[in-house]
Design a protein around this motif. Structure first.
Motif, PDB file in Angstrom:
ATOM      1  N   GLU A 147       1.005  -1.369  -0.402  1.00  0.00           N
ATOM      2  CA  GLU A 147      -0.162   0.107  -0.257  1.00  0.00           C
ATOM      3  C   GLU A 147       0.355   0.835  -0.127  1.00  0.00           C
ATOM      4  O   GLU A 147      -0.053   2.612  -0.224  1.00  0.00           O
ATOM      5  CB  GLU A 147      -0.756  -0.122   0.911  1.00  0.00           C
ATOM      6  CG  GLU A 147      -0.381   0.707   2.703  1.00  0.00           C
ATOM      7  CD  GLU A 147      -0.151  -1.634   2.947  1.00  0.00           C
ATOM      8  OE1 GLU A 147       0.659  -1.344   4.156  1.00  0.00           O
ATOM      9  OE2 GLU A 147      -0.519  -2.338   2.253  1.00  0.00           O
ATOM     10  N   ASN A 148       1.923   1.291   0.358  1.00  0.00           N
ATOM     11  CA  ASN A 148       2.777   2.408  -0.124  1.00  0.00           C
ATOM     12  C   ASN A 148       4.287   2.533  -1.026  1.00  0.00           C
ATOM     13  O   ASN A 148       4.342   3.270  -1.223  1.00  0.00           O
ATOM     14  CB  ASN A 148       4.115   2.052   1.652  1.00  0.00           C
ATOM     15  CG  ASN A 148       3.278   2.081   3.088  1.00  0.00           C
ATOM     16  OD1 ASN A 148       2.128   2.939   2.536  1.00  0.00           O
ATOM     17  ND2 ASN A 148       3.882   1.722   4.118  1.00  0.00           N
ATOM     18  N   ARG A 149       3.359   1.753  -1.848  1.00  0.00           N
ATOM     19  CA  ARG A 149       4.557   1.189  -2.924  1.00  0.00           C
ATOM     20  C   ARG A 149       4.581   3.018  -3.929  1.00  0.00           C
ATOM     21  O   ARG A 149       5.555   3.638  -4.246  1.00  0.00           O
ATOM     22  CB  ARG A 149       3.238   0.702  -4.386  1.00  0.00           C
ATOM     23  CG  ARG A 149       4.947   0.410  -5.524  1.00  0.00           C
ATOM     24  CD  ARG A 149       3.998  -0.680  -6.528  1.00  0.00           C
ATOM     25  NE  ARG A 149       4.690  -0.425  -7.276  1.00  0.00           N
ATOM     26  CZ  ARG A 149       4.934  -0.866  -8.565  1.00  0.00           C
ATOM     27  NH1 ARG A 149       3.736  -2.026  -8.669  1.00  0.00           N
ATOM     28  NH2 ARG A 149       5.672  -1.258  -9.829  1.00  0.00           N
ATOM     29  N   ASP A 150       3.163   3.113  -4.133  1.00  0.00           N
ATOM     30  CA  ASP A 150       3.526   5.005  -4.881  1.00  0.00           C
ATOM     31  C   ASP A 150       4.228   5.536  -3.884  1.00  0.00           C
ATOM     32  O   ASP A 150       4.782   6.738  -4.868  1.00  0.00           O
ATOM     33  CB  ASP A 150       1.834   5.562  -5.200  1.00  0.00           C
ATOM     34  CG  ASP A 150       1.202   4.493  -6.032  1.00  0.00           C
ATOM     35  OD1 ASP A 150       1.906   4.224  -6.584  1.00  0.00           O
ATOM     36  OD2 ASP A 150      -0.219   5.021  -5.899  1.00  0.00           O
ATOM     37  N   ALA A 151       3.631   5.967  -2.194  1.00  0.00           N
ATOM     38  CA  ALA A 151       4.699   6.836  -1.819  1.00  0.00           C
ATOM     39  C   ALA A 151       6.125   6.491  -1.895  1.00  0.00           C
ATOM     40  O   ALA A 151       7.160   7.358  -1.562  1.00  0.00           O
ATOM     41  CB  ALA A 151       4.071   6.698  -0.409  1.00  0.00           C
ATOM     42  N   LEU A 152       6.557   5.525  -2.185  1.00  0.00           N
ATOM     43  CA  LEU A 152       8.015   4.974  -2.462  1.00  0.00           C
ATOM     44  C   LEU A 152       8.402   5.326  -3.102  1.00  0.00           C
ATOM     45  O   LEU A 152       9.624   6.093  -3.435  1.00  0.00           O
ATOM     46  CB  LEU A 152       8.292   2.969  -1.806  1.00  0.00           C
ATOM     47  CG  LEU A 152       9.574   3.246  -2.786  1.00  0.00           C
ATOM     48  CD1 LEU A 152      10.836   3.067  -2.001  1.00  0.00           C
ATOM     49  CD2 LEU A 152       9.353   1.423  -3.233  1.00  0.00           C
ATOM     50  N   LEU A 153       7.868   5.369  -5.094  1.00  0.00           N
ATOM     51  CA  LEU A 153       8.053   6.033  -6.220  1.00  0.00           C
ATOM     52  C   LEU A 153       8.418   7.354  -6.248  1.00  0.00           C
ATOM     53  O   LEU A 153       9.630   7.037  -6.730  1.00  0.00           O
ATOM     54  CB  LEU A 153       6.796   4.903  -7.410  1.00  0.00           C
ATOM     55  CG  LEU A 153       7.400   3.760  -7.135  1.00  0.00           C
ATOM     56  CD1 LEU A 153       5.963   3.256  -8.144  1.00  0.00           C
ATOM     57  CD2 LEU A 153       8.967   3.203  -7.677  1.00  0.00           C
ATOM     58  N   ALA A 154       7.788   7.888  -5.624  1.00  0.00           N
ATOM     59  CA  ALA A 154       7.395   9.390  -5.338  1.00  0.00           C
ATOM     60  C   ALA A 154       8.530  10.236  -4.829  1.00  0.00           C
ATOM     61  O   ALA A 154       8.166  11.150  -4.152  1.00  0.00           O
ATOM     62  CB  ALA A 154       5.995   9.905  -5.093  1.00  0.00           C
ATOM     63  N   ALA A 155       9.166   9.832  -3.736  1.00  0.00           N
ATOM     64  CA  ALA A 155       9.515   9.785  -2.140  1.00  0.00           C
ATOM     65  C   ALA A 155      11.177  11.039  -2.884  1.00  0.00           C
ATOM     66  O   ALA A 155      11.773   9.653  -3.800  1.00  0.00           O
ATOM     67  CB  ALA A 155      10.733   8.328  -1.479  1.00  0.00           C
ATOM     68  N   GLY A 156      12.030  11.499  -2.275  1.00  0.00           N
ATOM     69  CA  GLY A 156      12.326  12.215  -2.230  1.00  0.00           C
ATOM     70  C   GLY A 156      13.787  11.162  -2.251  1.00  0.00           C
ATOM     71  O   GLY A 156      13.722  10.122  -1.424  1.00  0.00           O
ATOM     72  N   ARG A 157      14.897  11.476  -3.236  1.00  0.00           N
ATOM     73  CA  ARG A 157      16.488  10.674  -2.565  1.00  0.00           C
ATOM     74  C   ARG A 157      16.654  10.737  -1.601  1.00  0.00           C
ATOM     75  O   ARG A 157      17.285   9.564  -0.659  1.00  0.00           O
ATOM     76  CB  ARG A 157      17.560  11.701  -3.651  1.00  0.00           C
ATOM     77  CG  ARG A 157      19.319  10.923  -3.750  1.00  0.00           C
ATOM     78  CD  ARG A 157      19.712  11.785  -4.060  1.00  0.00           C
ATOM     79  NE  ARG A 157      20.813  10.940  -4.080  1.00  0.00           N
ATOM     80  CZ  ARG A 157      20.996   9.993  -5.000  1.00  0.00           C
ATOM     81  NH1 ARG A 157      20.388   9.155  -6.104  1.00  0.00           N
ATOM     82  NH2 ARG A 157      22.110   9.119  -4.807  1.00  0.00           N
TER      83      ARG A 157
END
Length: 163
Positions: A147-157
């Motif tokens: 469920e946190n996949r999108d947050a991972l992909l959008a996260a900053g460096r």
């Protein structure tokens, strides 16, 4: 464990080992070598002898193989990255130096992502993860975050990630 999991484990573990920047070139080279050696130590009896971090494996009800985590601990002990410290009061504590911590973190992070999730490892960033895979996070890693996949992909460096 199958060959694909083994290859992913090795690639991710060696890749995150490259992320340690505050090491001398000699120490950095040693870390990369030791990550690979430790993984090979764990699978030396065959890929089918490795299941997950905490569980042992039985084959044909006769052969018994220790868990991946126990084998990593054995490697750290045998190579003196883990040791006992005895205090004046007689207490003995198992210790691991900074290098042993780095080695263990790289090996376990790769295992948890590529083979089977366990308690996980903190200390790496999304940037470290992207650097391993030429700026991208592969689906097989992103899927571990459900469920946190999108947050991972959008996260900053510089965002920390629990691998």
């Amino acid at each position: 464990m199958n060959m694909l999991q083994y290859e992913r484990w090795k690639a991710l573990s060696i890749g995150v080992a490259r992320s340690y920047g505050a090491l001398t070139p000699r120490r950095h080279k040693l870390l990369l070598e030791e990550v690979e050696n430790c993984i090979d130590w764990v699978v030396c009896n065959g890929l089918d002898t490795v299941d997950d971090w905490d569980s042992s494996v039985r084959i044909n009800e006769r052969l018994y193989y220790e868990s991946a985590g126990t084998r990593v601990d054995d490697y750290l002990w045998q190579h003196r990255y883990e040791f006992e410290r005895e205090y004046r009061n007689g207490e003995v504590e198992l210790m691991r130096g900074r290098f042993g911590d780095m080695l263990s973190a790289c090996v376990r992070a790769g295992f948890d992502m590529a083979v089977a999730p366990s308690a996980g490892v903190i200390g790496f960033t999304v940037g470290n993860l992207r650097d391993v895979f030429d700026g991208n996070i592969p689906d097989w890693i992103a899927e571990r975050f459900a469920e946190n996949r999108d947050a991972l992909l959008a996260a900053g460096r510089d965002e920390g990630v629990w691998l």
